[in-house]
Structure formats: C-alpha cells, structure tokens
Design a protein around this motif. Structure first.
Motif, PDB file in Angstrom:
ATOM      1  N   TYR A  36     -19.771 -34.315  49.641  1.00  0.00           N
ATOM      2  CA  TYR A  36     -19.032 -34.499  50.885  1.00  0.00           C
ATOM      3  C   TYR A  36     -18.614 -33.142  51.440  1.00  0.00           C
ATOM      4  O   TYR A  36     -18.694 -32.110  50.754  1.00  0.00           O
ATOM      5  N   TRP A  40     -13.109 -33.224  53.387  1.00  0.00           N
ATOM      6  CA  TRP A  40     -12.939 -34.462  52.634  1.00  0.00           C
ATOM      7  C   TRP A  40     -12.324 -34.184  51.264  1.00  0.00           C
ATOM      8  O   TRP A  40     -12.557 -33.134  50.671  1.00  0.00           O
ATOM      9  N   PRO A  42     -11.245 -36.602  47.561  1.00  0.00           N
ATOM     10  CA  PRO A  42     -11.062 -37.896  46.887  1.00  0.00           C
ATOM     11  C   PRO A  42      -9.586 -38.106  46.549  1.00  0.00           C
ATOM     12  O   PRO A  42      -8.895 -37.168  46.145  1.00  0.00           O
ATOM     13  N   THR A  43      -9.101 -39.316  46.745  1.00  0.00           N
ATOM     14  CA  THR A  43      -7.702 -39.630  46.444  1.00  0.00           C
ATOM     15  C   THR A  43      -7.560 -40.645  45.321  1.00  0.00           C
ATOM     16  O   THR A  43      -6.477 -40.770  44.742  1.00  0.00           O
ATOM     17  N   GLU A  47     -15.558 -39.947  41.111  1.00  0.00           N
ATOM     18  CA  GLU A  47     -16.575 -39.295  41.927  1.00  0.00           C
ATOM     19  C   GLU A  47     -17.955 -39.326  41.278  1.00  0.00           C
ATOM     20  O   GLU A  47     -18.955 -39.079  41.950  1.00  0.00           O
ATOM     21  N   THR A  73     -12.071 -43.606  46.711  1.00  0.00           N
ATOM     22  CA  THR A  73     -11.408 -43.516  48.011  1.00  0.00           C
ATOM     23  C   THR A  73     -11.337 -42.056  48.435  1.00  0.00           C
ATOM     24  O   THR A  73     -10.977 -41.190  47.635  1.00  0.00           O
ATOM     25  N   PHE A  74     -11.694 -41.797  49.692  1.00  0.00           N
ATOM     26  CA  PHE A  74     -11.630 -40.441  50.252  1.00  0.00           C
ATOM     27  C   PHE A  74     -10.660 -40.413  51.415  1.00  0.00           C
ATOM     28  O   PHE A  74     -10.442 -41.421  52.090  1.00  0.00           O
ATOM     29  N   LYS A  75     -10.100 -39.233  51.670  1.00  0.00           N
ATOM     30  CA  LYS A  75      -9.344 -38.998  52.898  1.00  0.00           C
ATOM     31  C   LYS A  75      -9.963 -37.811  53.622  1.00  0.00           C
ATOM     32  O   LYS A  75     -10.550 -36.913  53.007  1.00  0.00           O
ATOM     33  N   SER A  76      -9.828 -37.815  54.949  1.00  0.00           N
ATOM     34  CA  SER A  76     -10.374 -36.722  55.733  1.00  0.00           C
ATOM     35  C   SER A  76      -9.727 -36.709  57.109  1.00  0.00           C
ATOM     36  O   SER A  76      -9.117 -37.692  57.535  1.00  0.00           O
ATOM     37  N   PRO A  83     -19.413 -38.638  53.261  1.00  0.00           N
ATOM     38  CA  PRO A  83     -19.905 -38.631  51.875  1.00  0.00           C
ATOM     39  C   PRO A  83     -21.307 -39.232  51.706  1.00  0.00           C
ATOM     40  O   PRO A  83     -21.666 -40.214  52.366  1.00  0.00           O
TER      41      PRO A  83
END
Length: 204
Positions: A36, A40, A42-43, A47, A73-76, A83
């Motif tokens: 990614y 980005w 990961p939260t 992975e 789960t990802f945040k961006s 991703p």
C-alpha cells in the motif's frame, strides 16, 4: 467535532484465499501480504499470513482448497496507493525442495460489498537453457527475494515470466467516512458498523 469532520477514512477487508487451480502441481501452500501507499496505515488485523498445505480435491475440479482467512483494516487520507494483496504459492519439487509455483497480485476492490477475484499466477524464468537445467538440478528455481515487487511496475519489464495456475479470492469490503471526505465508492459507503454483519453489495 472530530466525528463530524473526520480526517481519515477506513477500509475494512475480510474474506479468504479460497482455492487454486494448478493442474501440474499438488501439495501447495500460499503466502499473502499487502502492499500500500505511504498515506496508508494498518490499524487492525494481519498484513500477512501463510496457509496450510493442501492437496487436490477428489472431484472433477481437482481444486486446491485453502479457505484461508484474510482480515485487516487500513486508514488513510488519500486513495492513492490503494492496497493490493500479493500472493505467493509454494510446493515441493521432485527432490522435495520448496519452490515457488506462482506469484500474483490484485487490488482490494474499490466498492463496498462482496467480491470474488480470480488471479492469474506466474513464475520467473531462467534466461537460458543451461540456467534452467542448473536451477532444476540444484533445486533453486528463480524467485523474487521480495514478493512485494509483484505489485510494483519498476523493473518488471526486464523479468522473463511464465504463466501457470490461478488463485481465487473472496473479499468482503467495508468503507467508512469516504463520502465525508469527498470520495464516492458506490451506493453503499458505510458511516457506522453496528455489528459484525457486512453490507449486502453487488456480487461480482
């Protein structure tokens, strides 16, 4: 105030590496990892992962079934660098050495819902017949030192590859707060998740 004006959006992905078709091979296992962009992070979840070894089914499909779970789960703040999941499939050669049987990559689906993807796989090839024989005899087939290169374009044009096999993935995708940040991913952007159930998207 922060809830009314979010600064990030979330991408929640679960599903499974369902099965594969490799007519020439058996007793294979699969590794996956995500690639990614810089914005980005990961939260939650994993992975990367490695599946169990599976043998071909006894029905006419002769499928290699893993049903290996994916959950991350990802945040961006930016869709750039969305991703991708990179798959590497390994199995024994005639000498019992683990060798790569296929690489492949696909973007996580952009729209929320349930999605099915079939990924064509490939392997790097030796550049000469002598190298091909030597690698077969020594049990050291050509492979990437870092499988994540599969998801990148840089340097790929100089690599000779051979297509073989397919892997099927199932994705359940949920997004949160993308509309609030001005991004339209389709009809089902989720603003809150009341429980473990997933939205009913359009199957593909």
């Amino acid at each position: 105030m922060a809830a009314a004006n979010p600064s990030v959006f979330l991408l929640m992905v679960n599903g499974q590496v369902e099965s594969a078709q490799f007519p020439e091979y058996d007793d294979l296992y699969c590794k996956y990892c995500f690639v990614y962009g810089q914005d980005w992070a990961p939260t939650a979840g994993l992975e990367e992962g490695i599946s169990q070894i599976t043998s071909k089914s006894q029905d006419v499909r002769r499928a290699l079934v893993w049903n290996f779970p994916i959950d991350v789960t990802f945040k961006s703040t930016n869709p750039f660098g969305w991703p991708q999941i990179v798959l590497s499939v390994y199995g024994p050669d005639v000498f019992g050495n683990d060798v790569v049987r296929g690489y492949g990559a696909v973007h996580v689906p952009f729209s929320p819902g349930r999605h099915k993807r079939t990924i064509p796989m490939f392997v790097p090839e030796s550049t000469s017949k002598l190298q091909k024989f030597t690698s077969w005899f020594m049990g050291r087939r050509p492979e990437y030192t870092d499988p994540k290169v599969v998801a990148q374009g840089e340097g790929r044009e100089v690599t000779r590859v051979h297509s073989q096999g397919f892997v099927t993935l199932l994705f359940n995708v949920v997004t949160k707060d993308m509309r609030k940040l001005g991004y339209d991913t389709g009809p089902a952007d989720i603003h809150g998740i009341p429980g473990p159930s997933l939205p009913q998207g359009i199957p593909r």
